[in-house]
Design a protein around this motif. Structure first.
Motif, PDB file in Angstrom:
ATOM      1  N   LEU A  14     -56.292 -10.705  12.931  1.00 31.18           N
ATOM      2  CA  LEU A  14     -56.317 -12.107  12.516  1.00 31.18           C
ATOM      3  C   LEU A  14     -56.964 -12.995  13.567  1.00 31.18           C
ATOM      4  O   LEU A  14     -57.737 -13.902  13.244  1.00 31.18           O
ATOM      5  N   LEU A  15     -56.672 -12.737  14.848  1.00 30.21           N
ATOM      6  CA  LEU A  15     -57.264 -13.548  15.921  1.00 30.21           C
ATOM      7  C   LEU A  15     -58.770 -13.305  16.018  1.00 30.21           C
ATOM      8  O   LEU A  15     -59.551 -14.244  16.196  1.00 30.21           O
ATOM      9  N   ILE A  16     -59.182 -12.044  15.907  1.00 33.75           N
ATOM     10  CA  ILE A  16     -60.610 -11.732  15.979  1.00 33.75           C
ATOM     11  C   ILE A  16     -61.365 -12.381  14.821  1.00 33.75           C
ATOM     12  O   ILE A  16     -62.414 -13.012  15.006  1.00 33.75           O
ATOM     13  N   VAL A  17     -60.816 -12.250  13.621  1.00 33.14           N
ATOM     14  CA  VAL A  17     -61.456 -12.854  12.454  1.00 33.14           C
ATOM     15  C   VAL A  17     -61.529 -14.367  12.602  1.00 33.14           C
ATOM     16  O   VAL A  17     -62.538 -15.005  12.264  1.00 33.14           O
ATOM     17  N   SER A  18     -60.460 -14.978  13.142  1.00 35.81           N
ATOM     18  CA  SER A  18     -60.429 -16.437  13.314  1.00 35.81           C
ATOM     19  C   SER A  18     -61.452 -16.900  14.340  1.00 35.81           C
ATOM     20  O   SER A  18     -62.131 -17.915  14.135  1.00 35.81           O
ATOM     21  N   VAL A  19     -61.579 -16.155  15.434  1.00 38.91           N
ATOM     22  CA  VAL A  19     -62.563 -16.525  16.467  1.00 38.91           C
ATOM     23  C   VAL A  19     -63.976 -16.428  15.905  1.00 38.91           C
ATOM     24  O   VAL A  19     -64.810 -17.324  16.107  1.00 38.91           O
ATOM     25  N   LEU A  20     -64.257 -15.350  15.190  1.00 36.00           N
ATOM     26  CA  LEU A  20     -65.580 -15.198  14.581  1.00 36.00           C
ATOM     27  C   LEU A  20     -65.819 -16.263  13.518  1.00 36.00           C
ATOM     28  O   LEU A  20     -66.943 -16.761  13.359  1.00 36.00           O
ATOM     29  N   ALA A  21     -64.756 -16.630  12.799  1.00 41.96           N
ATOM     30  CA  ALA A  21     -64.880 -17.681  11.785  1.00 41.96           C
ATOM     31  C   ALA A  21     -65.199 -19.026  12.430  1.00 41.96           C
ATOM     32  O   ALA A  21     -65.975 -19.818  11.879  1.00 41.96           O
ATOM     33  N   SER A  22     -64.604 -19.290  13.597  1.00 44.32           N
ATOM     34  CA  SER A  22     -64.887 -20.558  14.282  1.00 44.32           C
ATOM     35  C   SER A  22     -66.339 -20.619  14.732  1.00 44.32           C
ATOM     36  O   SER A  22     -66.953 -21.693  14.735  1.00 44.32           O
ATOM     37  N   LYS A  23     -66.904 -19.467  15.092  1.00 52.27           N
ATOM     38  CA  LYS A  23     -68.318 -19.430  15.463  1.00 52.27           C
ATOM     39  C   LYS A  23     -69.185 -19.755  14.252  1.00 52.27           C
ATOM     40  O   LYS A  23     -70.147 -20.533  14.343  1.00 52.27           O
TER      41      LYS A  23
END
Length: 406
Positions: A14-23
């Protein structure tokens, strides 16, 4: 029951997906908080993640902790020279503006849900008190939502508008929180004493100002005079003082969110040791707080229930954006020297986000009638506000001639 290893895997994904989503959000001009909410929904019971989470008390705890970090960081980044010229209009928006928004949205929600069978929640709709509760819950604007958009903007916002929006979003939470708690108390206990409400409001603001200012000074003095064995301990020590300030303020009857914001403003406008490391740490932990908070709220949502309240949520969101917010802004700023186009832009920047989602959990913890439906309506309003308004803030600023190229 998930094992520890499975929980770790879910958190990591979830954190990885969220960080990539913020990019991706930064690249395409989409509010990142909107994507965090959607990721939480996809990870939930009805999504691809199949995570079961329905504990409003845990959500409230995560939300309060995250909001404490976010508001302190917001204060830390706020320059006093920007907010000093706009103190009066900012405080007017944070008090009178919030009150007007509550009455307008609450009355509209009560009328609409009681007059149109297609929009009714339950068999008889909602009472005026429940309508006002809904209005109070969504009455405060969200600093994190607004400035996550402007930080990614290639053009700067005029300083006095930025200062006004920062001040409003940092100071309008106490009014919204107190109104929500007071209306909820009336609905559950059946008592409301105007003088008591006014006294509590004055107490909350007074205690918050005193403790927030004192805490900010103490933080600056401590960082400059403590000789800690490792530079990495300074941001940890500061974070401890932030939570201590929040907890003590609440115990003494003050507004914790206002106190930590003021503490951040006081510290941020004074020189302090290890400032580079502390600011970098705060930036990282603020992102983490935003991600966790909006993922949690996304997990609370049951997507299958949203179509039932889509019409209600859309109508209330549009009324709030197109009528309630502009009316409250224009009345609150009627005695100030602001141009029409500036008021129009300020009206459009009234994004709703973290605080309404946290306050929407309160009726769930009190087992109020139709609390889950109200929570879903608030979620829908926040979703539309962040999505629709968030995507159009920069074009609106350019159209009004308020955003100029660097």
């Amino acid at each position: 029951m998930l094992s520890t290893e499975q929980i770790f895997v879910f958190i990591g994904v979830l954190l990885i997906v969220s960080v990539l989503a913020s990019k991706a959000a930064n690249r395409f001009g989409i509010p990142s908080l909107l994507l965090f909410l959607l990721i939480g929904m996809l990870a939930g019971t009805d999504g691809i993640g199949q995570l079961e989470f329905d504990d409003p008390n845990i959500a409230m705890f995560i939300g309060n902790m995250a909001l404490t970090i976010i508001l302190f960081s917001g204060g830390l980044d706020t320059e006093w020279q920007k907010i000093r010229p706009v103190l009066k209009p900012g405080l007017s928006l944070a008090t009178l503006g919030v009150l007007l928004s509550v009455v307008l949205v609450g009355t509209f929600a009560w009328w609409m849900l009681g007059s149109f069978s297609d929009f009714k929640i339950g068999s008889d709709g909602i009472s005026w008190g429940q309508g006002l509760l809904l209005g109070a819950i969504i009455s405060s604007t969200d600093a994190a939502a607004v400035f996550s958009v402007f930080k990614a903007s290639p053009v700067p916002l005029p300083l006095r508008i930025q200062g006004l929006l920062e001040l409003e979003s940092g100071t309008n939470d106490p009014m919204a929180v107190l109104l929500t708690i007071s209306i909820l108390k009336i609905l559950t206990v059946g008592e409301f004493i105007p003088l008591t409400f006014l006294g509590q409001l004055i107490l909350q603001i007074g205690v918050a100002i005193a403790l927030g200012y004192g805490a900010g000074r103490l933080m600056g003095w401590s960082l400059n005079h403590l000789s800690l064995p490792s530079s990495g301990l300074y941001p940890v020590f500061l974070l401890a003082l932030v939570f201590l300030t929040s907890g003590l303020t609440t115990l003494l009857g003050g507004s914790a969110v206002l106190a930590v914001y003021i503490a951040g403003v006081v510290l941020g406008n004074r020189p302090f040791a290890e400032s580079g490391m502390i600011l970098s740490f705060q930036d990282g932990i603020t992102w983490l707080a935003q991600i966790l908070m909006f993922l949690t709220f996304g997990l609370l949502i049951v997507p299958d229930q949203l179509p039932e309240i889509a019409g209600v949520g859309t109508a209330i969101a549009l009324f709030m954006m197109l009528i309630a917010r502009p009316v409250s802004v224009f009345i609150s700023l009627s005695l100030s020297q602001w141009q029409f186009r500036e008021k129009l832009f300020i009206s459009w920047v009234g994004l709703r986000g973290s605080v309404p989602m946290i306050l929407a959990v309160l009726p769930l913890t009190e087992n109020l009638d139709q609390a889950s439906e109200l929570f879903n309506v608030v979620f829908f309003v926040v979703l539309l506000s962040i999505g629709f308004q968030g995507l159009t803030l920069l074009p609106a600023g350019r159209w009004l001639g308020l955003l100029h190229a660097k």
